[in-house]
Each structure stands twice: as C-alpha cells, then as structure tokens.
Design an enzyme around this catalytic site. Structure first.
Site, short mmCIF file in Angstrom:
data_model
loop_
_atom_site.label_atom_id
_atom_site.label_comp_id
_atom_site.label_asym_id
_atom_site.label_seq_id
_atom_site.Cartn_x
_atom_site.Cartn_y
_atom_site.Cartn_z
N THR A 83 27.74 10.70 1.77
CA THR A 83 29.02 9.79 2.07
C THR A 83 30.23 10.61 2.35
O THR A 83 30.21 11.62 2.06
CB THR A 83 28.90 8.94 0.64
OG1 THR A 83 29.55 9.52 -0.45
CG2 THR A 83 27.79 8.18 0.25
N ASP A 84 30.96 9.53 2.74
CA ASP A 84 32.52 9.99 3.21
C ASP A 84 33.08 9.69 1.76
O ASP A 84 32.56 9.33 0.61
CB ASP A 84 33.05 9.34 4.11
CG ASP A 84 33.16 7.82 4.11
OD1 ASP A 84 32.87 7.26 2.98
OD2 ASP A 84 33.16 7.09 5.13
N PHE A 85 34.59 9.85 1.77
CA PHE A 85 35.07 9.76 0.79
C PHE A 85 35.23 8.51 0.20
O PHE A 85 35.69 8.15 -1.26
CB PHE A 85 36.90 10.22 1.06
CG PHE A 85 37.48 9.36 1.66
CD1 PHE A 85 38.31 7.98 1.45
CD2 PHE A 85 37.44 9.36 3.26
CE1 PHE A 85 38.83 7.21 2.22
CE2 PHE A 85 37.62 8.50 4.01
CZ PHE A 85 38.62 7.41 3.55
N SER A 86 34.95 7.28 0.82
CA SER A 86 35.14 6.04 0.05
C SER A 86 33.68 5.59 -0.43
O SER A 86 33.49 4.31 -0.78
CB SER A 86 35.41 5.01 1.22
OG SER A 86 34.34 4.92 2.27
#
Length: 148
Positions: A27-30
């Site tokens: 995943t990304d930061f979100s």
C-alpha cells in the site's frame, strides 16, 4: 507439510483462482494498494496457473517440453476499477482466452469478494532463451487450451 497446491491456489472452471491478502508493503501512505502492486498479484496468478497445470518455469527453461523456452509478457491492458486496501482478501482469476503458435492471450481479474477491482488482458509471447519468438510445443498448447 505444506504442498504446492496449498499455496498455489486452485484450478476451477477452466481457469485458476488465487486468494491473497493485502499487506502494508502493498500500500501507499493512505492504506490503498499502490497501482504497480497489482502487476505482482497478476504475475502470481499467471505463475501459479501454469504451475498447477504442470508447466513450471524452471522446467520450461530446461527444455522439459521440447526446446528450452520461456513466457514473456508482451502486452497488457489494465483497467483499475476500484481500489483495494490494507488487510483486504483478494482473488486473482486467470483464464486462457486464446492460443496461437507463439502466444497466449489471458484474461485476469482481481476481485474483493464479488466486486471486480481490476481487469487485465495479457498477451504472453513464447520465447527462446535468447529472447527470440518461437512456436509453442504441442503439449503446452494442449494443457493451456481454453476450458481445459
């Protein structure tokens, strides 16, 4: 003892089903799956589809089906329809759409439950160890035929 079939998904309905979980690394930061990670999920689906059909990558390169060969993705169309998120359980579905002398067209989907998140059409070329196109051995054609 863990067997290949325990971790490689299963063949069903003429295709392949692989269940996997989304981890933090995907995943990304979100907490949403980074777009390039879907390529990893699709590759796992294709590799395990071949493996359960009796076509291992090492055996292909060693000439176990005739001449040494490999599969290489030549073209891919991907529709990102909805995002997956951390901890989701996803299913990668892989089916053969069409076979040619030196190529395979595959349809793949990534689902969360019954919801389609990603659709991909993949053209895979059959190549020699030197990277040149070559004809697919008859045994491989028979194993990968749509609906088999």
């Amino acid at each position: 003892m863990v067997t290949i079939s325990d971790i490689a998904g299963r063949l069903e309905g003429g295709g392949h089903r692989l269940d996997l979980r989304v981890y933090f690394e995907d995943t990304d930061f979100s907490g949403v799956v980074y777009h390039a990670r879907y390529l990893h999920f699709l590759e796992r689906g294709r590799s395990d589809f071949l493996r359960l059909k009796g076509i291992g990558h090492r055996e292909l390169m060693a000439g176990g089906f005739g001449a040494p060969m490999a599969f290489a993705v030549r073209r891919m169309e991907i529709d990102f329809l909805r995002p997956a998120r951390i901890d989701d359980v996803l299913t990668v579905l892989t089916t053969t759409r069409q076979l040619g002398g030196a190529r395979v067209l595959l349809d793949q989907k990534i689902l969360r439950a019954e919801e389609v998140l990603v659709e991909a059409n993949v053209k895979v070329a059959v190549i020699s160890p030197e990277g040149k196109p070559m004809r697919m051995p008859q045994r491989v054609l028979e194993v990968l035929a749509p609906g088999v």
